[in-house]
Enzyme design. Sequence first.
Site, PDB file in Angstrom:
ATOM      1  N   GLU A 162      -2.473  59.815  47.983  1.00 32.25           N
ATOM      2  CA  GLU A 162      -2.279  60.164  46.570  1.00 32.25           C
ATOM      3  C   GLU A 162      -3.473  59.816  45.671  1.00 32.25           C
ATOM      4  O   GLU A 162      -3.304  59.181  44.626  1.00 32.25           O
ATOM      5  CB  GLU A 162      -0.988  59.517  46.060  1.00 32.25           C
ATOM      6  CG  GLU A 162       0.221  59.953  46.876  1.00 32.25           C
ATOM      7  CD  GLU A 162       1.518  59.213  46.530  1.00 32.25           C
ATOM      8  OE1 GLU A 162       1.540  58.464  45.552  1.00 32.25           O
ATOM      9  OE2 GLU A 162       2.517  59.412  47.249  1.00 32.25           O
ATOM     10  N   GLU A 267       6.548  63.773  54.570  1.00 30.76           N
ATOM     11  CA  GLU A 267       7.630  63.044  53.886  1.00 30.76           C
ATOM     12  C   GLU A 267       8.698  64.031  53.427  1.00 30.76           C
ATOM     13  O   GLU A 267       9.166  63.981  52.281  1.00 30.76           O
ATOM     14  CB  GLU A 267       7.074  62.266  52.681  1.00 30.76           C
ATOM     15  CG  GLU A 267       5.956  61.309  53.041  1.00 30.76           C
ATOM     16  CD  GLU A 267       5.440  60.474  51.874  1.00 30.76           C
ATOM     17  OE1 GLU A 267       6.083  60.459  50.801  1.00 30.76           O
ATOM     18  OE2 GLU A 267       4.379  59.845  52.040  1.00 30.76           O
TER      19      GLU A 267
HETATM   20  O1  G3I Z   1      12.310  45.078  49.027  1.00 36.54           O
HETATM   21  C1  G3I Z   1      12.747  44.958  47.655  1.00 36.54           C
HETATM   22  C2  G3I Z   1      14.001  44.172  47.565  1.00 36.54           C
HETATM   23  O2  G3I Z   1      13.737  42.864  48.003  1.00 36.54           O
HETATM   24  C3  G3I Z   1      14.503  44.195  46.114  1.00 36.54           C
HETATM   25  O3  G3I Z   1      15.722  43.543  46.032  1.00 36.54           O
HETATM   26  C4  G3I Z   1      14.672  45.624  45.614  1.00 36.54           C
HETATM   27  C5  G3I Z   1      15.061  45.689  44.148  1.00 36.54           C
HETATM   28  O4  G3I Z   1      14.703  46.900  43.566  1.00 36.54           O
HETATM   29  O5  G3I Z   1      13.438  46.281  45.760  1.00 36.54           O
HETATM   30  C6  G3I Z   1      12.999  46.343  47.113  1.00 36.54           C
HETATM   31  O6  G3I Z   1      11.792  47.049  47.148  1.00 36.54           O
HETATM   32  C7  G3I Z   1      11.866  48.427  46.958  1.00 36.54           C
HETATM   33  C8  G3I Z   1      11.295  49.101  48.205  1.00 36.54           C
HETATM   34  O7  G3I Z   1      11.230  50.486  47.983  1.00 36.54           O
HETATM   35  C9  G3I Z   1      12.128  48.846  49.465  1.00 36.54           C
HETATM   36  O8  G3I Z   1      13.383  49.405  49.324  1.00 36.54           O
HETATM   37  C10 G3I Z   1      11.053  48.791  45.728  1.00 36.54           C
HETATM   38  O9  G3I Z   1      11.665  48.294  44.570  1.00 36.54           O
HETATM   39  C11 G3I Z   1      10.907  50.276  45.620  1.00 36.54           C
HETATM   40  O10 G3I Z   1       9.998  50.584  44.581  1.00 36.54           O
HETATM   41  C12 G3I Z   1      10.367  50.826  46.928  1.00 36.54           C
HETATM   42  O11 G3I Z   1      10.318  52.228  46.816  1.00 36.54           O
HETATM   43  C13 G3I Z   1       9.540  52.898  47.777  1.00 36.54           C
HETATM   44  C14 G3I Z   1       8.490  53.722  47.049  1.00 36.54           C
HETATM   45  O12 G3I Z   1       7.743  54.484  47.995  1.00 36.54           O
HETATM   46  C15 G3I Z   1       7.519  52.874  46.255  1.00 36.54           C
HETATM   47  O13 G3I Z   1       6.674  52.220  47.107  1.00 36.54           O
HETATM   48  C16 G3I Z   1      10.447  53.817  48.564  1.00 36.54           C
HETATM   49  O14 G3I Z   1      11.342  53.031  49.364  1.00 36.54           O
HETATM   50  C17 G3I Z   1       9.629  54.724  49.469  1.00 36.54           C
HETATM   51  O15 G3I Z   1      10.468  55.732  50.007  1.00 36.54           O
HETATM   52  C18 G3I Z   1       8.551  55.411  48.657  1.00 36.54           C
HETATM   53  O16 G3I Z   1       7.745  56.188  49.534  1.00 36.54           O
HETATM   54  C19 G3I Z   1       6.685  56.928  48.932  1.00 36.54           C
HETATM   55  C20 G3I Z   1       5.570  57.044  49.961  1.00 36.54           C
HETATM   56  O17 G3I Z   1       5.198  55.766  50.410  1.00 36.54           O
HETATM   57  C21 G3I Z   1       4.376  57.792  49.366  1.00 36.54           C
HETATM   58  N1  G3I Z   1       4.766  59.078  48.815  1.00 36.54           N
HETATM   59  C22 G3I Z   1       5.890  59.071  47.892  1.00 36.54           C
HETATM   60  C23 G3I Z   1       7.087  58.374  48.540  1.00 36.54           C
HETATM   61  C24 G3I Z   1       8.284  58.435  47.672  1.00 36.54           C
HETATM   62  O18 G3I Z   1       8.032  57.725  46.487  1.00 36.54           O
END
Ligand code: G3I
Length: 374
Positions: A162, A267
């Site tokens: 990205e 994805e």
């Molecule tokens: O692990 C913590 C947990 O401890 C906490 O209690 C909870 C509270 O919100 O958050 C958890 O972390 C989250 C993590 O996912 C694991 O579930 C984050 O808040 C959340 O922001 C994170 O979101 C991920 C997102 O990327 C941001 O990094 C999504 O799972 C993941 O599917 C998404 O994937 C991205 C690709 O890497 C890149 N392209 C876009 C795609 C979708 O956004």
Amino acid sequence: MRYKLFCSPKTLAAALLLVTGCVAPSKQVPAQQIPSLKDAFKNDFLIGTALNVAHIQERDQKAAVLIPKQFNAATPENIMKAEHIHPEWGRYDFDMPDKLVEYGKKNNISINAHTLIWHSQMPAFARRMQSVDSFRTFFNEHIKTVAGRYKGKVQSWDVVNEALNEDGTMRRSPFLQKLGPDFVTEAFRLAAAADPQAQLYYNDYNNEQPAKRAGCIALIKKVQDAGVKIDGVGIQGHWHVGRVPFQHIEESIEQYAALGIKVAFTELDIEVLPRNFQGADVNQRMQDNPGLNPYKDGLPDSVQQQLAKDYQQLFELFLKHKDKISRVTFWGVTDGDSWLNGWPVRGRTNYPLLFDRNYEPKPAFYKVVATKRK
Ligand code: G3I
């Protein structure tokens, strides 16, 4: 005309009944008669899924059975992002990524590692860094150490994720601001040195859209012109039901392949809930209101059918260009896992994948498998 069967006649008959709508898509098909995506497309491209911690630790018992049967490729949804794998200066946490590699080996699943350089989910120490020299050291060490650790153990890397804006210009990320526009080429150079066998990808969302695609092509050419190895481009494929941009996708496959690289759909999901913007920028959010979660008690049949039709058309397109496509990866195993239940509005009930919340194949699954009959 003769067709090669990719599953038993009994399995095929069950799938046909579902596809033709002669039976309702429910638990009527015994597990052993459900076809396998990875087998169906074994001569075409890899079929992948995103894995979370519960999947990797095999704590999700139903997924532990479903994943190896359906998928031959996997991408870690979060655990290899810099924030997790490199939480502090000089400290790396390889525990869960090592488990992922073991899981892949045990189940014959190739790993696409995700991701080395991304402006999002950067460790706090790197986000706070002011000094360009320190930031460059972080950048160099991160790639060298992480890609080096998994040398020969992962099939591919999303080296840079990205880096582009929607208009095709470069995103003003900390990498661009501190290291300048050559950081992408540098990242590929370092990754190739650390793991010469891995397939190296540039990965983005909306890079099938014409303006962003043009920027993406320019970026890839720049890496190639510098004599640096780049093997492919990832089109993430976060799309919306009834609005999948088929023509742009086809043009993109052709134009990227003309650069001499592979195309992967990295994805894939097709969301069904209302949204007022396109793409997958995790920093973008929408104001919640009750109308934004219309299907919390179930998906209406009309939407279910449209979703199935979109997936069918997409896989027909993928098959048409299978010589240019290395992998198609879904962003999650079941609807219950999907990040789209929590973004861009928290607490919604979304239905973007091929398996439902009970781990059962949806009508879209059978339509996808049936594209192999044509
Ligand atoms: O692990 C913590 C947990 O401890 C906490 O209690 C909870 C509270 O919100 O958050 C958890 O972390 C989250 C993590 O996912 C694991 O579930 C984050 O808040 C959340 O922001 C994170 O979101 C991920 C997102 O990327 C941001 O990094 C999504 O799972 C993941 O599917 C998404 O994937 C991205 C690709 O890497 C890149 N392209 C876009 C795609 C979708 O956004």
